[in-house]
Design a protein around this motif. Structure first.
Motif, PDB file in Angstrom:
ATOM      1  N   VAL A  53      -5.807  44.778 -15.452  1.00 43.32           N
ATOM      2  CA  VAL A  53      -5.568  43.578 -16.265  1.00 43.32           C
ATOM      3  C   VAL A  53      -5.885  42.309 -15.473  1.00 43.32           C
ATOM      4  N   ASN A  54      -5.310  42.167 -14.296  1.00 44.55           N
ATOM      5  CA  ASN A  54      -5.571  40.971 -13.485  1.00 44.55           C
ATOM      6  C   ASN A  54      -6.989  40.964 -12.937  1.00 44.55           C
ATOM      7  N   PHE A  55      -7.521  42.135 -12.664  1.00 44.93           N
ATOM      8  CA  PHE A  55      -8.919  42.234 -12.220  1.00 44.93           C
ATOM      9  C   PHE A  55      -9.839  41.659 -13.296  1.00 44.93           C
ATOM     10  N   ARG A  56      -9.590  42.009 -14.546  1.00 47.04           N
ATOM     11  CA  ARG A  56     -10.422  41.511 -15.641  1.00 47.04           C
ATOM     12  C   ARG A  56     -10.292  40.004 -15.791  1.00 47.04           C
ATOM     13  N   LYS A  57      -9.078  39.485 -15.590  1.00 46.33           N
ATOM     14  CA  LYS A  57      -8.896  38.033 -15.669  1.00 46.33           C
ATOM     15  C   LYS A  57      -9.754  37.328 -14.624  1.00 46.33           C
ATOM     16  N   GLY A  58      -9.752  37.863 -13.419  1.00 42.63           N
ATOM     17  CA  GLY A  58     -10.575  37.278 -12.366  1.00 42.63           C
ATOM     18  C   GLY A  58     -12.052  37.398 -12.664  1.00 42.63           C
ATOM     19  N   CYS A 275       4.146  47.913  -3.170  1.00 42.15           N
ATOM     20  CA  CYS A 275       2.961  47.317  -2.555  1.00 42.15           C
ATOM     21  C   CYS A 275       2.072  46.771  -3.661  1.00 42.15           C
ATOM     22  N   ILE A 276       1.665  45.517  -3.533  1.00 45.72           N
ATOM     23  CA  ILE A 276       0.862  44.871  -4.564  1.00 45.72           C
ATOM     24  C   ILE A 276      -0.447  44.350  -3.967  1.00 45.72           C
ATOM     25  N   THR A 277      -1.432  44.202  -4.811  1.00 42.76           N
ATOM     26  CA  THR A 277      -2.748  43.717  -4.396  1.00 42.76           C
ATOM     27  C   THR A 277      -3.137  42.487  -5.198  1.00 42.76           C
ATOM     28  N   ASP A 278      -4.018  41.684  -4.632  1.00 44.77           N
ATOM     29  CA  ASP A 278      -4.502  40.474  -5.312  1.00 44.77           C
ATOM     30  C   ASP A 278      -5.689  40.861  -6.188  1.00 44.77           C
ATOM     31  N   ASP A 279      -5.378  41.433  -7.348  1.00 48.76           N
ATOM     32  CA  ASP A 279      -6.426  41.961  -8.227  1.00 48.76           C
ATOM     33  C   ASP A 279      -7.270  40.865  -8.870  1.00 48.76           C
ATOM     34  N   PHE A 280      -6.669  39.707  -9.111  1.00 44.15           N
ATOM     35  CA  PHE A 280      -7.431  38.594  -9.697  1.00 44.15           C
ATOM     36  C   PHE A 280      -8.581  38.213  -8.761  1.00 44.15           C
ATOM     37  N   SER A 281      -8.283  38.052  -7.480  1.00 44.61           N
ATOM     38  CA  SER A 281      -9.331  37.710  -6.509  1.00 44.61           C
ATOM     39  C   SER A 281     -10.370  38.811  -6.418  1.00 44.61           C
ATOM     40  N   ALA A 282      -9.922  40.072  -6.505  1.00 41.07           N
ATOM     41  CA  ALA A 282     -10.860  41.193  -6.447  1.00 41.07           C
ATOM     42  C   ALA A 282     -11.847  41.127  -7.610  1.00 41.07           C
ATOM     43  N   GLY A 283     -11.343  40.823  -8.809  1.00 43.77           N
ATOM     44  CA  GLY A 283     -12.223  40.715  -9.973  1.00 43.77           C
ATOM     45  C   GLY A 283     -13.186  39.555  -9.854  1.00 43.77           C
ATOM     46  N   TYR A 284     -12.651  38.399  -9.423  1.00 43.06           N
ATOM     47  CA  TYR A 284     -13.498  37.209  -9.282  1.00 43.06           C
ATOM     48  C   TYR A 284     -14.594  37.447  -8.245  1.00 43.06           C
ATOM     49  N   LEU A 285     -14.210  37.951  -7.088  1.00 39.15           N
ATOM     50  CA  LEU A 285     -15.175  38.141  -6.006  1.00 39.15           C
ATOM     51  C   LEU A 285     -16.173  39.248  -6.316  1.00 39.15           C
ATOM     52  N   ALA A 300     -21.530  37.106   1.959  1.00 46.33           N
ATOM     53  CA  ALA A 300     -20.808  37.232   3.224  1.00 46.33           C
ATOM     54  C   ALA A 300     -19.832  38.396   3.156  1.00 46.33           C
ATOM     55  N   ASP A 301     -19.609  39.044   4.291  1.00 49.42           N
ATOM     56  CA  ASP A 301     -18.640  40.129   4.382  1.00 49.42           C
ATOM     57  C   ASP A 301     -17.236  39.518   4.398  1.00 49.42           C
ATOM     58  N   MET A 302     -16.436  39.825   3.368  1.00 52.36           N
ATOM     59  CA  MET A 302     -15.119  39.209   3.233  1.00 52.36           C
ATOM     60  C   MET A 302     -14.003  40.037   3.862  1.00 52.36           C
ATOM     61  N   GLY A 303     -14.328  41.243   4.350  1.00 49.48           N
ATOM     62  CA  GLY A 303     -13.288  42.082   4.918  1.00 49.48           C
ATOM     63  C   GLY A 303     -12.335  42.571   3.839  1.00 49.48           C
ATOM     64  N   TYR A 304     -11.151  42.967   4.259  1.00 50.30           N
ATOM     65  CA  TYR A 304     -10.165  43.440   3.289  1.00 50.30           C
ATOM     66  C   TYR A 304      -9.486  42.265   2.591  1.00 50.30           C
ATOM     67  N   LEU A 305      -9.189  42.457   1.303  1.00 52.36           N
ATOM     68  CA  LEU A 305      -8.496  41.428   0.537  1.00 52.36           C
ATOM     69  C   LEU A 305      -6.983  41.530   0.750  1.00 52.36           C
ATOM     70  N   GLU A 306      -6.286  40.552   0.225  1.00 53.01           N
ATOM     71  CA  GLU A 306      -4.861  40.378   0.474  1.00 53.01           C
ATOM     72  C   GLU A 306      -4.002  41.407  -0.259  1.00 53.01           C
ATOM     73  N   SER A 307      -2.987  41.946   0.432  1.00 57.59           N
ATOM     74  CA  SER A 307      -1.990  42.817  -0.182  1.00 57.59           C
ATOM     75  C   SER A 307      -0.628  42.501   0.434  1.00 57.59           C
ATOM     76  N   HIS A 308       0.453  42.897  -0.270  1.00 61.19           N
ATOM     77  CA  HIS A 308       1.801  42.554   0.171  1.00 61.19           C
ATOM     78  C   HIS A 308       2.780  43.665  -0.192  1.00 61.19           C
ATOM     79  N   TYR A 320       4.017  34.760  -5.169  1.00 57.71           N
ATOM     80  CA  TYR A 320       3.862  36.064  -5.807  1.00 57.71           C
ATOM     81  C   TYR A 320       3.714  35.942  -7.317  1.00 57.71           C
ATOM     82  N   GLU A 321       4.371  34.961  -7.909  1.00 57.89           N
ATOM     83  CA  GLU A 321       4.194  34.736  -9.349  1.00 57.89           C
ATOM     84  C   GLU A 321       2.744  34.409  -9.669  1.00 57.89           C
ATOM     85  N   LYS A 322       2.129  33.561  -8.850  1.00 53.42           N
ATOM     86  CA  LYS A 322       0.722  33.205  -9.067  1.00 53.42           C
ATOM     87  C   LYS A 322      -0.188  34.413  -8.887  1.00 53.42           C
ATOM     88  N   LEU A 323       0.143  35.266  -7.917  1.00 51.44           N
ATOM     89  CA  LEU A 323      -0.692  36.427  -7.633  1.00 51.44           C
ATOM     90  C   LEU A 323      -0.563  37.473  -8.729  1.00 51.44           C
TER      91      LEU A 323
END
Length: 328
Positions: A53-58, A275-285, A300-308, A320-323
């Motif tokens: 869902v958040n991936f698609r938004k991104g 454990c959560i991931t920044d799916d919005f950024s993943a979709g956008y990128l 550019a090589d972005m490396g691993y994306l953010e998780s918490h 976390y609400e924004k993410l």
């Protein structure tokens, strides 16, 4: 009375206004150059998009900003590599200029690339297939091994020793779940905790698992359960939420995921840690990278994306609400 000279001036004035109107509001005189549209297809390994869902938004945000036409495609049968291969080839044939894929089978996707059956750029989601570095492929990924280690450390911190730790998952383990498991084991095994692995499918299968946690004589088990995939976590959380007797068998339920259903169970206290991931950024990128590859740019090589790792009280924190609930 208007003189002839004044009439000519008024006519010229009206003509200038008409020309300015046409220039500003139509393309009859100067045609606006149309921006190039990048057709991108996203082919995932699931039959539904609940985990995306958040991936698609991104992805949709990137599509608007970068003039891309993004199609999101799920499988007819979950985890079917043959179907995924057919869909990738179909989308390429239908004109997609780049493909974004979450592979069911990494080796099968690697063969498509090595055999030149896929000739358009490909963005690989959470894959260990190496980027070619030549503009043909790129990767967008999270470090699921590190995520598993973090979760394992939290379990050891939050739960007393002596408990059985159950590692649960679907009957078909994907690469992401395997990497997550490897990270968990790297922490839990050295601790000496007793580990049990269970694989189930469907509501009845997970119900049998939960009921099996109860000990003879009505004793409360109080075990720890770690789900390796979002689907298994959601199923077990639902069983614990619906039946207090089931909930008494488990002292700690942990896992990964960002679906609304899972977040609700965390908010209710059914899930202890997540454990959560920044799916919005993943979709956008992913879409941004696909567009860049389509335009013969090397991203550019972005490396691993953010998780918490979060608990119930973290859900109300602004970051976390924004993410977790990004604005579309």
């Amino acid at each position: 009375m208007i003189t002839g000279k004044e009439k000519v001036l008024w006519i010229l004035y009206g003509t200038v206004l008409l020309v300015l109107f046409l220039l500003s509001s139509t393309d009859l005189i100067i045609k606006e150059k149309e921006g190039e549209i990048y057709s991108v297809s996203v082919v995932v390994e699931k039959t539904a998009d609940d985990d995306y869902v958040n991936f698609r938004k991104g992805a949709e945000r990137a599509a608007i900003e970068l003039n891309a036409d993004v199609s999101f495609i799920t499988l007819y049968e979950e985890g079917n590599q043959k179907q995924q291969t057919e869909l990738l080839l179909r989308e390429q044939q239908d004109g997609s200029r780049a493909l974004i894929v979450s592979p069911v089978d990494q080796e099968a996707v690697a063969r498509l690339l090595s055999e030149k059956r896929v000739t358009v750029p490909m963005v690989l989601l959470n894959s260990e297939i190496p980027s070619t570095g030549d503009g043909a492929t790129a990767r967008i990924a999270f470090d699921y091994y590190a995520m598993g280690r973090q979760l394992g450390e939290q379990v050891l911190t939050e739960q007393p020793p002596g408990q059985m730790v159950y590692l649960i998952g679907g009957q078909v383990a994907d690469m992401v779940s395997q990497r997550f498991l490897d990270g968990i084991l790297s922490v839990i095994v050295p601790s000496g905790r007793c580990l049990v692995s269970r694989q189930q499918k469907g509501k009845e299968g997970w119900k049998a698992f939960v009921e099996g946690l109860g000990r003879p004589g009505g004793q409360v088990a109080g075990e720890v359960v770690i789900a390796l995939d979002p689907g298994s976590l959601a199923e077990v959380a639902q069983l614990l939420a619906e039946d207090p007797a089931h909930a008494s068998y488990v002292d700690g339920l942990y896992g990964r995921g960002t679906t609304v259903r899972i977040l609700n169970y965390l908010d209710k206290g059914v899930i202890n840690g997540l454990c959560i991931t920044d799916d919005f950024s993943a979709g956008y990128l992913s879409v941004k990278t696909a567009v860049e590859l389509s335009g013969n740019q090397v991203p550019a090589d972005m490396g691993y994306l953010e998780s918490h790792y979060i608990k119930k009280e973290d859900l109300r924190k602004e970051d976390y609400e924004k993410l977790l609930y990004p604005i579309e």
